[in-house]
Scaffold this motif. Structure first.
Motif, PDB file in Angstrom:
ATOM      1  N   ARG A  63       0.833  -1.207   0.000  1.00 35.16           N
ATOM      2  CA  ARG A  63       0.000   0.000   0.000  1.00 35.16           C
ATOM      3  C   ARG A  63       0.865   1.253   0.000  1.00 35.16           C
ATOM      4  O   ARG A  63       0.599   2.217  -0.730  1.00 35.16           O
ATOM      5  CB  ARG A  63      -0.925  -0.023   1.218  1.00 35.16           C
ATOM      6  N   GLU A  64       1.901   1.259   0.825  1.00 37.21           N
ATOM      7  CA  GLU A  64       2.787   2.427   0.893  1.00 37.21           C
ATOM      8  C   GLU A  64       3.538   2.624  -0.424  1.00 37.21           C
ATOM      9  O   GLU A  64       3.742   3.765  -0.868  1.00 37.21           O
ATOM     10  CB  GLU A  64       3.762   2.263   2.053  1.00 37.21           C
ATOM     11  N   GLU A  65       3.955   1.534  -1.052  1.00 37.23           N
ATOM     12  CA  GLU A  65       4.650   1.641  -2.333  1.00 37.23           C
ATOM     13  C   GLU A  65       3.752   2.254  -3.401  1.00 37.23           C
ATOM     14  O   GLU A  65       4.161   3.153  -4.145  1.00 37.23           O
ATOM     15  CB  GLU A  65       5.129   0.257  -2.789  1.00 37.23           C
ATOM     16  N   HIS A  66       2.509   1.770  -3.478  1.00 37.62           N
ATOM     17  CA  HIS A  66       1.601   2.269  -4.503  1.00 37.62           C
ATOM     18  C   HIS A  66       1.167   3.704  -4.208  1.00 37.62           C
ATOM     19  O   HIS A  66       1.014   4.510  -5.131  1.00 37.62           O
ATOM     20  CB  HIS A  66       0.381   1.355  -4.603  1.00 37.62           C
ATOM     21  N   LEU A  67       0.981   4.030  -2.934  1.00 39.34           N
ATOM     22  CA  LEU A  67       0.640   5.404  -2.568  1.00 39.34           C
ATOM     23  C   LEU A  67       1.772   6.350  -2.934  1.00 39.34           C
ATOM     24  O   LEU A  67       1.534   7.463  -3.432  1.00 39.34           O
ATOM     25  CB  LEU A  67       0.345   5.489  -1.064  1.00 39.34           C
ATOM     26  N   SER A  68       3.006   5.915  -2.695  1.00 40.20           N
ATOM     27  CA  SER A  68       4.159   6.732  -3.064  1.00 40.20           C
ATOM     28  C   SER A  68       4.192   6.991  -4.570  1.00 40.20           C
ATOM     29  O   SER A  68       4.448   8.111  -5.021  1.00 40.20           O
ATOM     30  CB  SER A  68       5.455   6.052  -2.618  1.00 40.20           C
ATOM     31  N   ALA A  69       3.913   5.949  -5.354  1.00 42.49           N
ATOM     32  CA  ALA A  69       3.880   6.117  -6.811  1.00 42.49           C
ATOM     33  C   ALA A  69       2.798   7.108  -7.217  1.00 42.49           C
ATOM     34  O   ALA A  69       3.003   7.959  -8.094  1.00 42.49           O
ATOM     35  CB  ALA A  69       3.650   4.767  -7.485  1.00 42.49           C
ATOM     36  N   TYR A  70       1.640   7.004  -6.583  1.00 46.12           N
ATOM     37  CA  TYR A  70       0.528   7.901  -6.905  1.00 46.12           C
ATOM     38  C   TYR A  70       0.863   9.357  -6.567  1.00 46.12           C
ATOM     39  O   TYR A  70       0.663  10.265  -7.381  1.00 46.12           O
ATOM     40  CB  TYR A  70      -0.722   7.457  -6.143  1.00 46.12           C
ATOM     41  N   THR A  71       1.359   9.600  -5.349  1.00 45.27           N
ATOM     42  CA  THR A  71       1.628  10.973  -4.942  1.00 45.27           C
ATOM     43  C   THR A  71       2.740  11.591  -5.786  1.00 45.27           C
ATOM     44  O   THR A  71       2.666  12.773  -6.140  1.00 45.27           O
ATOM     45  CB  THR A  71       2.000  11.047  -3.453  1.00 45.27           C
ATOM     46  N   ARG A  72       3.734  10.801  -6.150  1.00 44.56           N
ATOM     47  CA  ARG A  72       4.806  11.331  -6.986  1.00 44.56           C
ATOM     48  C   ARG A  72       4.292  11.658  -8.384  1.00 44.56           C
ATOM     49  O   ARG A  72       4.723  12.642  -8.992  1.00 44.56           O
ATOM     50  CB  ARG A  72       5.969  10.337  -7.053  1.00 44.56           C
ATOM     51  N   ALA A  73       3.373  10.854  -8.890  1.00 42.66           N
ATOM     52  CA  ALA A  73       2.780  11.166 -10.190  1.00 42.66           C
ATOM     53  C   ALA A  73       1.963  12.448 -10.116  1.00 42.66           C
ATOM     54  O   ALA A  73       1.979  13.269 -11.049  1.00 42.66           O
ATOM     55  CB  ALA A  73       1.906  10.001 -10.666  1.00 42.66           C
ATOM     56  N   CYS A  74       1.236  12.637  -9.015  1.00 46.20           N
ATOM     57  CA  CYS A  74       0.506  13.895  -8.812  1.00 46.20           C
ATOM     58  C   CYS A  74       1.455  15.089  -8.829  1.00 46.20           C
ATOM     59  O   CYS A  74       1.195  16.101  -9.491  1.00 46.20           O
ATOM     60  CB  CYS A  74      -0.244  13.869  -7.483  1.00 46.20           C
ATOM     61  N   LEU A  75       2.559  14.954  -8.082  1.00 46.51           N
ATOM     62  CA  LEU A  75       3.514  16.059  -8.004  1.00 46.51           C
ATOM     63  C   LEU A  75       4.152  16.334  -9.360  1.00 46.51           C
ATOM     64  O   LEU A  75       4.337  17.491  -9.751  1.00 46.51           O
ATOM     65  CB  LEU A  75       4.583  15.735  -6.965  1.00 46.51           C
TER      66      LEU A  75
END
Length: 277
Positions: free
Chosen positions: A146-158
């Motif tokens: 979950r943390e890995e996928h959330l990190s990918a999502y937030t970095r894509a947002c940024l």
């Protein structure tokens, strides 16, 4: 062969030939998603320990065999969970049918694209992220993925917010920054500074100051900390009505945390499978 679709971001669902799979037991469903979280595969012992926190024994081995048989039946073919030299993994076909794979495939495309194609790839990646990985489960292996996928999502947002900023699409930049910080308020303080700057352009100094106040409250109540001097100075300049937005900054590419590769970058060793998308 039957068609599959696996959703794990925001909800847990496996659809086969247009119909949701009906699991005979939660253990078989969890086995499929455990292997989705470990696309490189896991041994029988790793699976027994990871899923059920049990040591290898006749009882746990039988539990594994039953779960494996039911999982293969649910997926529609024995080969969809393959075993090679004692390592069990989902077949490439099954992995490609998952939202997690599509998320990282889009991020891989964004890393190697430019211009509008890069923006489109990032948008596709963000569209695949429907929410937390397996939100109904709280096991350690779920939390890690979950943390890995959330990190990918937030970095894509940024990263997409930077592209919007470069094109002077300030409202869209604000939306992506807000989405990233809502999902993970522990992102670097520089991102809160950027949001304050963008808000001062889109909604005015009062909206930017209000975010600063919320950030101060978050630091005090959640982290028992204080803002950096640069953040305090920025808030003061915004309150005074200074124009602080600077466009045309160099393009920023963020590093993604891809769980499908050893080094965390896409596509890496997963390149051959990604080419098939």
């Amino acid at each position: 062969m039957s068609q599959l679709s696996l959703r794990s971001l925001g909800r847990a669902e496996v659809v086969r030939d247009g119909q949701p799979v009906k699991w005979e037991a939660e253990s078989s469903r969890d086995l499929v998603f455990f292997l989705l979280a470990h696309p490189e595969g896991r041994t029988r012992e790793d699976i027994i320990q990871g899923l059920w926190q049990e040591d290898p024994s006749a009882r746990s081995s039988n539990r594994f065999r039953v779960a494996l048989h039911r999982a293969r039946a649910a997926l529609g073919a024995p080969g969809r969970i393959a075993e090679v030299y004692g390592v069990y993994r989902l077949s490439d076909e099954v992995l490609r049918a998952s939202d997690v794979f599509r998320l990282y495939a889009a991020l891989a495309e964004a890393e190697h694209a430019g211009g509008d194609a890069r923006l489109q790839a990032l948008s596709q990646a963000l569209a695949e992220y429907g929410g937390d990985f397996l939100p109904h489960l709280q096991a350690e292996w779920v939390q890690t993925a979950r943390e890995e996928h959330l990190s990918a999502y937030t970095r894509a947002c940024l990263e997409r917010s930077v592209l919007h900023c470069e094109h002077l699409q300030c409202e869209l930049a604000v939306q992506d920054l807000v989405a990233a910080l809502r999902r993970d308020p522990f992102l670097g303080e520089n991102h809160h500074q950027k949001l304050m700057t963008c808000l001062s352009v889109v909604e005015g100094k009062y909206a930017a100051t209000e975010h600063y106040r919320r950030f101060l409250r978050f630091l005090r109540e959640d982290l028992n900390d204080a803002p950096m001097p640069e953040t305090v100075d920025l808030a003061g300049r915004i309150k005074r009505g200074e124009r602080i937005c600077h466009h045309g900054q160099p393009e920023v590419r963020l590093t993604h945390n891809c769980p499908f590769t050893a080094d965390g970058r896409c596509p890496g060793p997963y390149a051959e499978l990604l080419k098939l998308v």
